[in-house]
Design an enzyme around this catalytic site. Structure first.
Site, PDB file in Angstrom:
ATOM      1  N   HIS A 222       0.880  -1.174   0.000  1.00 50.26           N
ATOM      2  CA  HIS A 222       0.000   0.000   0.000  1.00 50.26           C
ATOM      3  C   HIS A 222       0.913   1.218   0.000  1.00 50.26           C
ATOM      4  O   HIS A 222       1.900   1.268   0.728  1.00 50.26           O
ATOM      5  CB  HIS A 222      -0.901  -0.085   1.230  1.00 50.26           C
ATOM      6  CG  HIS A 222      -1.368   1.215   1.795  1.00 50.26           C
ATOM      7  ND1 HIS A 222      -2.105   2.110   1.067  1.00 50.26           N
ATOM      8  CD2 HIS A 222      -1.236   1.751   3.029  1.00 50.26           C
ATOM      9  CE1 HIS A 222      -2.390   3.150   1.846  1.00 50.26           C
ATOM     10  NE2 HIS A 222      -1.868   2.963   3.031  1.00 50.26           N
ATOM     11  N   TYR A 256      -6.012   9.068   1.765  1.00 51.58           N
ATOM     12  CA  TYR A 256      -6.074   9.704   3.078  1.00 51.58           C
ATOM     13  C   TYR A 256      -4.848  10.591   3.256  1.00 51.58           C
ATOM     14  O   TYR A 256      -3.827  10.407   2.574  1.00 51.58           O
ATOM     15  CB  TYR A 256      -6.213   8.679   4.208  1.00 51.58           C
ATOM     16  CG  TYR A 256      -5.066   7.707   4.358  1.00 51.58           C
ATOM     17  CD1 TYR A 256      -3.911   8.063   5.074  1.00 51.58           C
ATOM     18  CD2 TYR A 256      -5.119   6.432   3.815  1.00 51.58           C
ATOM     19  CE1 TYR A 256      -2.856   7.179   5.233  1.00 51.58           C
ATOM     20  CE2 TYR A 256      -4.075   5.529   3.967  1.00 51.58           C
ATOM     21  CZ  TYR A 256      -2.943   5.910   4.675  1.00 51.58           C
ATOM     22  OH  TYR A 256      -1.900   5.033   4.822  1.00 51.58           O
ATOM     23  N   ASP A 544     -28.346 -20.401  18.362  1.00 51.13           N
ATOM     24  CA  ASP A 544     -29.601 -21.108  18.635  1.00 51.13           C
ATOM     25  C   ASP A 544     -29.734 -22.243  17.642  1.00 51.13           C
ATOM     26  O   ASP A 544     -29.378 -22.110  16.469  1.00 51.13           O
ATOM     27  CB  ASP A 544     -30.804 -20.176  18.655  1.00 51.13           C
ATOM     28  CG  ASP A 544     -31.061 -19.475  17.316  1.00 51.13           C
ATOM     29  OD1 ASP A 544     -30.145 -19.439  16.467  1.00 51.13           O
ATOM     30  OD2 ASP A 544     -32.172 -18.954  17.145  1.00 51.13           O
TER      31      ASP A 544
HETATM   32  P1  FAD Z   1       3.847  -5.776  12.942  1.00 53.04           P
HETATM   33  O1  FAD Z   1       3.924  -4.377  13.358  1.00 53.04           O
HETATM   34  O2  FAD Z   1       4.207  -6.165  11.612  1.00 53.04           O
HETATM   35  O3  FAD Z   1       4.499  -6.627  14.042  1.00 53.04           O
HETATM   36  C1  FAD Z   1       4.766  -8.002  13.849  1.00 53.04           C
HETATM   37  C2  FAD Z   1       6.122  -8.280  14.449  1.00 53.04           C
HETATM   38  O4  FAD Z   1       6.345  -9.679  14.424  1.00 53.04           O
HETATM   39  C3  FAD Z   1       7.252  -7.636  13.694  1.00 53.04           C
HETATM   40  O5  FAD Z   1       7.922  -6.802  14.580  1.00 53.04           O
HETATM   41  C4  FAD Z   1       8.103  -8.798  13.226  1.00 53.04           C
HETATM   42  O6  FAD Z   1       9.477  -8.509  13.299  1.00 53.04           O
HETATM   43  C5  FAD Z   1       7.726  -9.873  14.208  1.00 53.04           C
HETATM   44  N1  FAD Z   1       7.897 -11.219  13.681  1.00 53.04           N
HETATM   45  C6  FAD Z   1       7.361 -11.730  12.561  1.00 53.04           C
HETATM   46  N2  FAD Z   1       7.721 -13.005  12.410  1.00 53.04           N
HETATM   47  C7  FAD Z   1       8.511 -13.301  13.462  1.00 53.04           C
HETATM   48  C8  FAD Z   1       9.199 -14.460  13.870  1.00 53.04           C
HETATM   49  N3  FAD Z   1       9.142 -15.603  13.163  1.00 53.04           N
HETATM   50  N4  FAD Z   1       9.917 -14.428  15.003  1.00 53.04           N
HETATM   51  C9  FAD Z   1       9.981 -13.287  15.750  1.00 53.04           C
HETATM   52  N5  FAD Z   1       9.345 -12.159  15.401  1.00 53.04           N
HETATM   53  C10 FAD Z   1       8.626 -12.162  14.277  1.00 53.04           C
HETATM   54  N6  FAD Z   1      -3.091   1.151  10.411  1.00 53.04           N
HETATM   55  C11 FAD Z   1      -3.840   2.095  10.997  1.00 53.04           C
HETATM   56  O7  FAD Z   1      -4.576   1.799  11.928  1.00 53.04           O
HETATM   57  N7  FAD Z   1      -3.821   3.385  10.571  1.00 53.04           N
HETATM   58  C12 FAD Z   1      -3.031   3.761   9.541  1.00 53.04           C
HETATM   59  O8  FAD Z   1      -3.026   4.929   9.161  1.00 53.04           O
HETATM   60  C13 FAD Z   1      -2.250   2.793   8.896  1.00 53.04           C
HETATM   61  N8  FAD Z   1      -1.510   3.129   7.839  1.00 53.04           N
HETATM   62  C14 FAD Z   1      -0.693   2.213   7.290  1.00 53.04           C
HETATM   63  C15 FAD Z   1       0.136   2.612   6.263  1.00 53.04           C
HETATM   64  C16 FAD Z   1       1.029   1.725   5.715  1.00 53.04           C
HETATM   65  C17 FAD Z   1       1.929   2.193   4.622  1.00 53.04           C
HETATM   66  C18 FAD Z   1       1.077   0.396   6.186  1.00 53.04           C
HETATM   67  C19 FAD Z   1       2.028  -0.590   5.634  1.00 53.04           C
HETATM   68  C20 FAD Z   1       0.216  -0.014   7.187  1.00 53.04           C
HETATM   69  C21 FAD Z   1      -0.676   0.878   7.746  1.00 53.04           C
HETATM   70  N9  FAD Z   1      -1.552   0.510   8.758  1.00 53.04           N
HETATM   71  C22 FAD Z   1      -2.296   1.470   9.379  1.00 53.04           C
HETATM   72  C23 FAD Z   1      -1.655  -0.883   9.199  1.00 53.04           C
HETATM   73  C24 FAD Z   1      -0.848  -1.157  10.444  1.00 53.04           C
HETATM   74  O9  FAD Z   1       0.412  -0.626  10.296  1.00 53.04           O
HETATM   75  C25 FAD Z   1      -0.743  -2.634  10.736  1.00 53.04           C
HETATM   76  O10 FAD Z   1      -1.960  -3.250  10.561  1.00 53.04           O
HETATM   77  C26 FAD Z   1      -0.239  -2.883  12.149  1.00 53.04           C
HETATM   78  O11 FAD Z   1       0.905  -2.134  12.404  1.00 53.04           O
HETATM   79  C27 FAD Z   1       0.055  -4.347  12.380  1.00 53.04           C
HETATM   80  O12 FAD Z   1       0.594  -4.509  13.650  1.00 53.04           O
HETATM   81  P2  FAD Z   1       1.139  -5.925  14.118  1.00 53.04           P
HETATM   82  O13 FAD Z   1       1.634  -5.781  15.495  1.00 53.04           O
HETATM   83  O14 FAD Z   1       0.107  -6.951  13.877  1.00 53.04           O
HETATM   84  O15 FAD Z   1       2.267  -6.287  13.086  1.00 53.04           O
HETATM   85  N1  THG Z   2     -34.596 -24.656  11.061  1.00 49.18           N
HETATM   86  C1  THG Z   2     -33.869 -25.596  11.659  1.00 49.18           C
HETATM   87  N2  THG Z   2     -32.823 -25.318  12.428  1.00 49.18           N
HETATM   88  C2  THG Z   2     -32.444 -24.024  12.613  1.00 49.18           C
HETATM   89  C3  THG Z   2     -33.192 -22.992  12.016  1.00 49.18           C
HETATM   90  C4  THG Z   2     -34.289 -23.334  11.220  1.00 49.18           C
HETATM   91  N3  THG Z   2     -31.362 -23.748  13.348  1.00 49.18           N
HETATM   92  C5  THG Z   2     -30.795 -22.430  13.295  1.00 49.18           C
HETATM   93  C6  THG Z   2     -31.864 -21.379  13.298  1.00 49.18           C
HETATM   94  N4  THG Z   2     -32.834 -21.678  12.241  1.00 49.18           N
HETATM   95  C7  THG Z   2     -32.541 -21.431  14.630  1.00 49.18           C
HETATM   96  N5  THG Z   2     -33.565 -20.441  14.781  1.00 49.18           N
HETATM   97  C8  THG Z   2     -34.864 -20.745  15.016  1.00 49.18           C
HETATM   98  C9  THG Z   2     -35.670 -19.773  15.586  1.00 49.18           C
HETATM   99  C10 THG Z   2     -36.986 -20.066  15.923  1.00 49.18           C
HETATM  100  C11 THG Z   2     -37.499 -21.323  15.661  1.00 49.18           C
HETATM  101  C12 THG Z   2     -36.725 -22.265  15.046  1.00 49.18           C
HETATM  102  C13 THG Z   2     -35.410 -21.996  14.736  1.00 49.18           C
HETATM  103  C14 THG Z   2     -38.878 -21.665  16.088  1.00 49.18           C
HETATM  104  N6  THG Z   2     -39.260 -21.264  17.315  1.00 49.18           N
HETATM  105  C15 THG Z   2     -40.579 -21.533  17.837  1.00 49.18           C
HETATM  106  C16 THG Z   2     -41.024 -20.335  18.654  1.00 49.18           C
HETATM  107  O1  THG Z   2     -40.195 -19.624  19.154  1.00 49.18           O
HETATM  108  O2  THG Z   2     -42.236 -20.163  18.759  1.00 49.18           O
HETATM  109  C17 THG Z   2     -40.623 -22.786  18.632  1.00 49.18           C
HETATM  110  C18 THG Z   2     -40.133 -22.682  20.025  1.00 49.18           C
HETATM  111  C19 THG Z   2     -40.362 -23.926  20.839  1.00 49.18           C
HETATM  112  O3  THG Z   2     -41.310 -24.678  20.580  1.00 49.18           O
HETATM  113  O4  THG Z   2     -39.550 -24.119  21.760  1.00 49.18           O
HETATM  114  O5  THG Z   2     -39.599 -22.308  15.374  1.00 49.18           O
HETATM  115  O6  THG Z   2     -34.957 -22.471  10.618  1.00 49.18           O
HETATM  116  N7  THG Z   2     -34.194 -26.894  11.464  1.00 49.18           N
END
Ligand code: FAD
Ligand code: THG
Length: 811
Positions: A222, A256, A544
């Site tokens: 980026h 930005y 659920d």
């Molecule tokens: P990193 O900072 O990459 O840290 C990971 C660390 O793990 C590193 O220090 C590395 O050395 C270490 N590591 C990796 N592998 C190993 C290993 N095997 N052993 C030991 N150490 C290891 N984010 C924002 O929120 N705002 C911004 O404006 C923004 N701008 C950005 C602009 C740019 C140009 C870039 C590149 C990124 C930007 N981001 C921004 C994103 C942000 O920088 C990252 O998402 C964030 O810094 C990631 O943090 P991290 O700790 O996960 O990773």
């Molecule tokens: N069908 C089946 N499984 C499911 C769903 C489905 N699992 C995931 C999700 N959908 C679960 N959600 C619901 C929500 C409500 C009901 C069924 C699944 C339902 N309720 C009745 C009631 O509240 O009046 C019965 C309650 C009871 O008798 O206890 O029918 O769509 N297979």
């Protein structure tokens, strides 16, 4: 207390060390192959813009916590957070409308922010060319994070509590024994640990792969560029403060901006996706160019520069002086990756995290490790949210590139992926196409949203007023869906329920397992169906389910997502097997007052209400086809879910459709389905309810048998206070009012909650929505909802809105 090793001393690893030690885990070692604290990772050069507002409530909460925390950090070098505020501008009418939606999220998720005029934008950011700006969204608490300082400040605090940081220490592999991590391998031997957290940034996928875990993230380049001196900025900012103008987003051009004293930094997503081949990266951490920085590619920046100078004309007199292509992680859905490896206990990941969300992710991860569950809902970031179909290298690469392209796009809530479609189709798919289905994609499945074949249906329905929609809410929608829903309530319709996730749970311990894992009594007679909940041990609703007893030791479970499979697998005893049978089977829902008239003539068994009561199951035949019928209806009508093996699916559809011809049967789609389940008061897990909510708060207390022997979450429910907020149904006053979800809800002038899901009810001729509201708000009270800048009033309605007597179902 466990011995914890964190891999990576970037913003995530350091923040995690702070959060863990703050909770009494002192035995924390953070290892990094680079130097401290400019390690060479993404954090080392992140410009640190923190825009908090996000469509995801969870991501917004992560960002809000990060801001709160960074504001309080002490660093001898100066500020870790500079609250200059955030300004997102609109240069197109579509963006301006969308900023209204964004302002709604901010309200709903508790971020202060307001829409402002073009003049006000220029007053806040005088470099803007006013003629290009239609308006802006200003968030005073956004700002700049000094990521390396924030990392160091958190690390120092952790060290004061006993944590150790090891620089120049590369983790070469993970040590494990009998399904548990035992440490990390380095050149100096094994560093022992009970828990290893992979916070290695975009290197994480490689480390995880060593222990058999697919992390769906793609390192992408980026572009970030700094100009030379910009005349109007000279003298504005001290070297120490660096910036005073709000951080700026020009999303219509994928750009930005921030100040660097008297220069401007420009970040661009306006270039082709540049996925990075890891093998080509420099391993050198100490050199001038860091391993997470690639050489700048000028040609990719040309359009960005043209847009930047158009918006900020003062840049015209300067030029790019310093620039690079920086690397960080993208995921298929743009969200982070959190959780514990299921096959290797003690191996955790906190990956694909921006600086913006880092402290929030770290806090939730620390809670998860120490308390067993995070205090806020993180299912959107759960490592196990992906379907198998979404885990191929091709899928990960393509969707992550798409996420890069779309990072600043206006994304409609019902907009579905266009690439990699058609991967999962039900046996009814060919027929659906013939009927003119408009397909949505969900979980890799092609799911009919409505059928063009039903276009003439509305004319056959007396007195049905088809609502008209504004351009935005009319996208991915058709009035045909209203006719389909109406038809279901008055005649009969067929719904493709094949994508409903289902498992077979079998074995001598199956009944005891389900009794322990779920809230309702499922240890009933063969043929029983039970609606029941999965709770975590804090009493939060994880899902659920419907549980059908097919035989003494065999159950079929209707579930919601891969997270259910993950949760059940983690708790599975040796005498129980769990199999996902979704793809090998199919299901059609036949629902409506004429459902029995349609199905009975095909079936040798008696389908009358007494012979085959509500919430019972029967293995039988329809014509010559073996089927299992469940008398269950998520749309709240008479009828059945009819299951069969995939091989019989095409024949089953034709059989039912043919038999239904005389009864006027139609195929109906997801939009009708959704509006009917909302009318009936049924919740959709993940949208309306998450693990953050108790059964009582979610209105699901009826599915909990407190008298039952111990089950997961029971102890927590016994100690629970009455909920402060509850899920409610609201019915809009204006028949033309539409909301789509995530809108803020007000009592008077005060924002008190938010909409989860909504649908147009043909039965009451209004939109009905679910909303989280304070319990004190009474049925009948008036609330108002902000839909992209328009206020709609609604009444809180007793539930369910339609058919509280269950007369439609039990007949
Ligand atoms: P990193 O900072 O990459 O840290 C990971 C660390 O793990 C590193 O220090 C590395 O050395 C270490 N590591 C990796 N592998 C190993 C290993 N095997 N052993 C030991 N150490 C290891 N984010 C924002 O929120 N705002 C911004 O404006 C923004 N701008 C950005 C602009 C740019 C140009 C870039 C590149 C990124 C930007 N981001 C921004 C994103 C942000 O920088 C990252 O998402 C964030 O810094 C990631 O943090 P991290 O700790 O996960 O990773
Ligand atoms: N069908 C089946 N499984 C499911 C769903 C489905 N699992 C995931 C999700 N959908 C679960 N959600 C619901 C929500 C409500 C009901 C069924 C699944 C339902 N309720 C009745 C009631 O509240 O009046 C019965 C309650 C009871 O008798 O206890 O029918 O769509 N297979």
């Amino acid at each position: 207390m466990p011995k914890i090793v964190v891999i990576g001393a970037g913003i995530v690893g350091t923040s995690l060390a702070d959060e863990l030690t703050a909770r009494g885990c002192a035995d924390v070692t953070v290892v990094d192959r680079g130097p401290l604290f400019a390690t060479g990772g993404s954090t080392s050069h992140a410009p640190g813009l923190v825009f908090q507002t996000n469509p995801s409530r969870t991501m917004t909460a992560f960002a809000r916590y990060t801001v709160e925390k960074f504001r309080t950090l002490d660093h001898p070098g100066g500020w870790a957070f500079n609250p200059v505020g955030g300004l997102e501008i609109a240069t197109t009418p579509e963006r301006w409308a969308d900023l209204h939606r964004k302002a709604g999220w901010a309200q709903a998720w508790g971020i202060r922010g307001e829409l402002i005029t073009a003049d006000e934008c220029v007053a806040l950011h005088p470099l803007l060319d006013k003629d290009r700006v239609l308006g802006g969204f200003h968030t005073p608490t956004d700002g700049l994070a000094k990521a390396v300082r924030a990392a160091e400040a958190q690390a120092r605090r952790a060290m004061a509590r006993g944590a150790t940081f090891l620089a120049g220490t590369e983790v070469l592999g993970i040590a494990d024994h009998a399904g548990r991590v035992t440490g990390v391998r380095t050149a100096d031997g094994v560093l022992p640990a009970d828990i290893v957290v992979c916070a290695a940034g975009f290197w994480g996928a490689q480390l995880a792969r060593q222990v058999g875990l697919v992390l769906p993230l793609v390192p992408m380049a980026h572009q970030y560029a700094k100009t030379g001196q910009v005349a109007p900025l000279v003298g504005r900012n001290t070297e120490a403060l660096e910036a005073g103008l709000p951080i700026l987003r020009h999303q219509d051009a994928d750009l930005y901006f921030r100040e660097h004293v008297d220069r401007i930094g420009i970040g661009s997503y306006a270039h082709r996706p540049m996925p990075v081949e890891m093998a080509t990266l420099s391993a050198d951490t100490a050199g001038e160019t860091m391993p997470s920085m690639l050489p700048f590619t000028d040609e990719d920046f040309a359009p960005a520069w043209a847009e930047a100078t158009a918006l900020l004309p003062a840049l015209d007199d300067s030029k790019v002086e310093e620039a690079f292509n920086g690397i960080f992680s993208f995921t298929p859905d743009g969200l982070s990756l959190m959780g514990e490896h299921r096959e290797l206990s003690g191996f955790w990941v906190a990956e694909a995290v921006w600086v913006t969300h880092s402290a929030g992710v770290a806090k939730a991860t620390a809670e998860w490790i120490i308390d067993g569950a995070p205090s806020i809902d993180v299912h959107e970031c759960d490592l196990y949210r992906f379907e198998d179909v979404a885990r191929s290298p091709k899928f990960i690469a393509q969707t992550s590139s798409q996420a890069f392209v779309e990072v600043y796009d206006v994304i409609h809530p019902h907009q579905y992926r266009t690439a990699l479609r058609g991967l999962r189709t039900s046996p009814f798919h060919a027929r659906h196409r013939e009927l003119g289905a408009f397909f949505y994609e969900g979980g890799g499945w092609e799911r009919p949203a409505w059928f063009e074949a039903n276009a003439a249906l509305a004319e056959r329905i007396d007195g049905l007023d088809l609502p008209r929609r504004d351009e935005w809410s009319a996208r991915f929608w058709s009035p045909i869906s209203v006719a389909e829903a109406h038809w279901t309530r008055h005649r009969v319709a067929m719904y493709d329920m094949t994508p409903l996730t289902r498992y077979e749970i079998a074995g001598p311990g199956a009944a005891a397992f389900l009794q322990r894992m779920t809230t309702n009594n499922v240890d009933k007679s063969v043929g029983s169906v039970t609606y029941t909940l999965l709770l975590d041990h804090t009493g939060g609703v994880r899902s659920d389910l419907t549980v059908t007893r097919l035989a003494d030791t065999t159950f079929q479970v209707g579930a919601n997502s891969p997270l259910d499979f993950d949760w059940l697998t983690r708790h599975l005893p040796p005498d129980v097997t769990l199999r996902d049978i979704t793809g090998g089977t199919c299901c059609v829902g036949v629902w409506g007052p004429l459902a029995r008239d349609l199905v009975q003539p095909l079936c040798p068994d008696d389908l009358s209400h007494n012979a085959f009561p509500y919430f019972r199951a029967l293995h039988t035949h329809l014509d010559a086809l073996p089927v299992t019928m469940l008398r269950v209806s998520y749309v709240g009508e008479l009828g059945w879910e009819i299951y069969t093996e995939a091989q019989y699916g095409a024949a089953l559809w034709d059989l039912l459709f043919e038999a239904g011809r005389d009864h006027g049967v139609i195929a109906a789609g997801r939009i009708a389905f959704n509006s009917l389940r909302i009318e009936k008061g049924y919740r959709s897990w993940g949208a309306d309810v998450t693990a953050e909510h108790s059964p009582a708060a979610a209105g699901l207390g009826f599915a909990v048998r407190m008298a039952k022997d111990d089950f997961v979450g029971k102890t927590a429910l016994e100690a629970a206070e009455p909920p402060l907020n509850t899920l409610r149904s609201i019915v809009f006053d204006d028949p033309a009012a539409v909301v789509l979800g995530k809108e803020p809800v007000y009592v008077g002038a005060e924002c008190v909650g938010y909409v989860t899901s909504a649908g147009y009810s043909p039965t009451v001729g209004r939109t009905i929505a679910y909303a989280w509201l304070p319990t004190a708000v009474a049925d009948g009270d008036t609330v108002s909802v902000d839909y992209r800048g328009t206020r709609h009033t609604a009444a809180v309605h007793p539930e369910p809105v339609v058919d509280p007597e269950m007369a439609r179902i039990r007949r």
